[in-house]
Scaffold this active site. Structure first.
Site, short mmCIF file in Angstrom:
data_model
loop_
_atom_site.label_atom_id
_atom_site.label_comp_id
_atom_site.label_asym_id
_atom_site.label_seq_id
_atom_site.Cartn_x
_atom_site.Cartn_y
_atom_site.Cartn_z
N GLY A 139 0.80 -1.22 0.00
CA GLY A 139 0.00 0.00 0.00
C GLY A 139 0.84 1.27 0.00
O GLY A 139 1.90 1.34 -0.63
N VAL A 140 0.37 2.26 0.73
CA VAL A 140 1.05 3.55 0.74
C VAL A 140 2.42 3.43 1.43
O VAL A 140 3.38 4.12 1.05
CB VAL A 140 0.13 4.63 1.38
CG1 VAL A 140 0.01 4.49 2.85
CG2 VAL A 140 0.60 6.02 1.01
N ASP A 141 2.54 2.54 2.38
CA ASP A 141 3.81 2.27 3.07
C ASP A 141 4.88 1.82 2.05
O ASP A 141 5.99 2.38 2.00
CB ASP A 141 3.55 1.17 4.12
CG ASP A 141 4.69 1.00 5.11
OD1 ASP A 141 5.65 1.80 5.07
OD2 ASP A 141 4.61 0.06 5.92
N1 AR6 Z 1 -1.07 7.85 -2.10
C1 AR6 Z 1 -2.24 8.03 -1.44
N2 AR6 Z 1 -3.01 7.00 -1.03
C2 AR6 Z 1 -2.57 5.74 -1.28
C3 AR6 Z 1 -1.35 5.48 -1.94
C4 AR6 Z 1 -0.59 6.61 -2.36
N3 AR6 Z 1 0.57 6.46 -2.99
N4 AR6 Z 1 -1.20 4.12 -2.04
C5 AR6 Z 1 -2.28 3.56 -1.45
N5 AR6 Z 1 -3.11 4.54 -1.00
P1 AR6 Z 1 -3.00 1.01 2.86
P2 AR6 Z 1 -3.72 0.45 5.67
C6 AR6 Z 1 -4.39 4.43 -0.29
O1 AR6 Z 1 -3.30 -0.39 2.49
O2 AR6 Z 1 -5.10 0.03 5.30
C7 AR6 Z 1 0.84 -1.90 4.57
O3 AR6 Z 1 1.32 -3.18 4.21
C8 AR6 Z 1 -5.16 3.13 -0.39
O4 AR6 Z 1 -5.92 3.11 -1.60
O5 AR6 Z 1 -1.78 1.64 2.31
O6 AR6 Z 1 -3.55 1.37 6.85
C9 AR6 Z 1 1.40 -1.44 5.89
O7 AR6 Z 1 2.73 -1.85 6.08
C10 AR6 Z 1 -6.06 3.23 0.85
O8 AR6 Z 1 -7.22 4.03 0.57
O9 AR6 Z 1 -2.93 1.20 4.48
C11 AR6 Z 1 0.47 -2.11 6.87
O10 AR6 Z 1 0.83 -3.46 7.07
C12 AR6 Z 1 -5.19 3.99 1.86
O11 AR6 Z 1 -4.12 4.55 1.09
C13 AR6 Z 1 -0.86 -2.07 6.17
O12 AR6 Z 1 -0.55 -2.00 4.76
C14 AR6 Z 1 -4.60 3.12 2.96
O13 AR6 Z 1 -4.28 1.86 2.43
C15 AR6 Z 1 -1.63 -0.81 6.52
O14 AR6 Z 1 -2.89 -0.87 5.91
#
Ligand code: AR6
Length: 170
Positions: A31-33
């Protein structure tokens, strides 16, 4: 303090602070991480390792926040916070609001003028987007900090943007 939502990619955001939806292990993920570490380069991971080494059991409690450099990203700092995993049987919303509160507080301590958030917990962690947006806005509004001028929610798609715009207009 101005609160607003925009569609975009957090890694391209020029706010002083961008907030990473991390996990308690702090060493990256999807994801964003994953996008932040990939675009920001190895310096962020190096600092995460150093922070992790000082944390009890090497884990960041969910709802808390820590800060590193932003490496090659346009931001100045990355605040890492670990959101709660969605549960249908247990109300974890206080932990989600705490992610926003603690991140804003840390950003203010750093002297940041602007902070950009993703929709914490609303991706891999499964939190329903409409409620994730309501918790985000409530969390940010619960903090009263001087000097911070702007909190921006940077959402990846139109669905998330609509949810945050609705929450902001409540
Ligand atoms: N810019 C903005 N938003 C984004 C981006 C980006 N580049 N990429 C994804 N999103 P998530 P969580 C959105 O899964 O649910 C990781 O493995 C995405 O569409 O990134 O808190 C971490 O290490 C969604 O709406 O975070 C943790 O293990 C939002 O960001 C776990 O995922 C959050 O999605 C955290 O999961």
């Amino acid at each position: 303090m101005r609160l607003w939502a925009v569609r975009g990619d957090l890694t391209e955001t020029d706010a002083d602070v961008i907030v990473n939806a991390a996990n308690p292990g702090l060493l990256g993920g999807g994801g964003v991480d994953g996008a932040i570490h990939a675009a920001g380069g190895p310096q962020i991971l190096e600092e995460c390792r150093a922070i992790k080494a000082r944390l009890p059991d090497g884990r960041l409690p969910r709802g808390q926040a820590v800060v590193t450099t932003a490496g090659r990203l346009p931001a100045r700092w990355v605040v890492h916070t670990a959101g709660p995993i969605w549960s249908a049987s247990e109300d974890r919303s206080e932990v989600l609001r705490s992610c926003y509160r603690e991140s804003v507080r840390l950003a203010a301590e750093l002297g940041a003028r602007s902070v950009a958030f993703p929709a914490i917990s609303a991706g891999i962690y499964g939190w329903p987007m409409d409620d994730a947006a309501r918790q985000a806005v409530a969390g940010v509004r619960a903090v009263d900090v001087e000097h911070l001028q702007e909190v921006r929610f940077v959402l990846f798609d139109d669905r998330a943007l609509a949810a945050f715009e609705a929450a902001l207009s409540d």
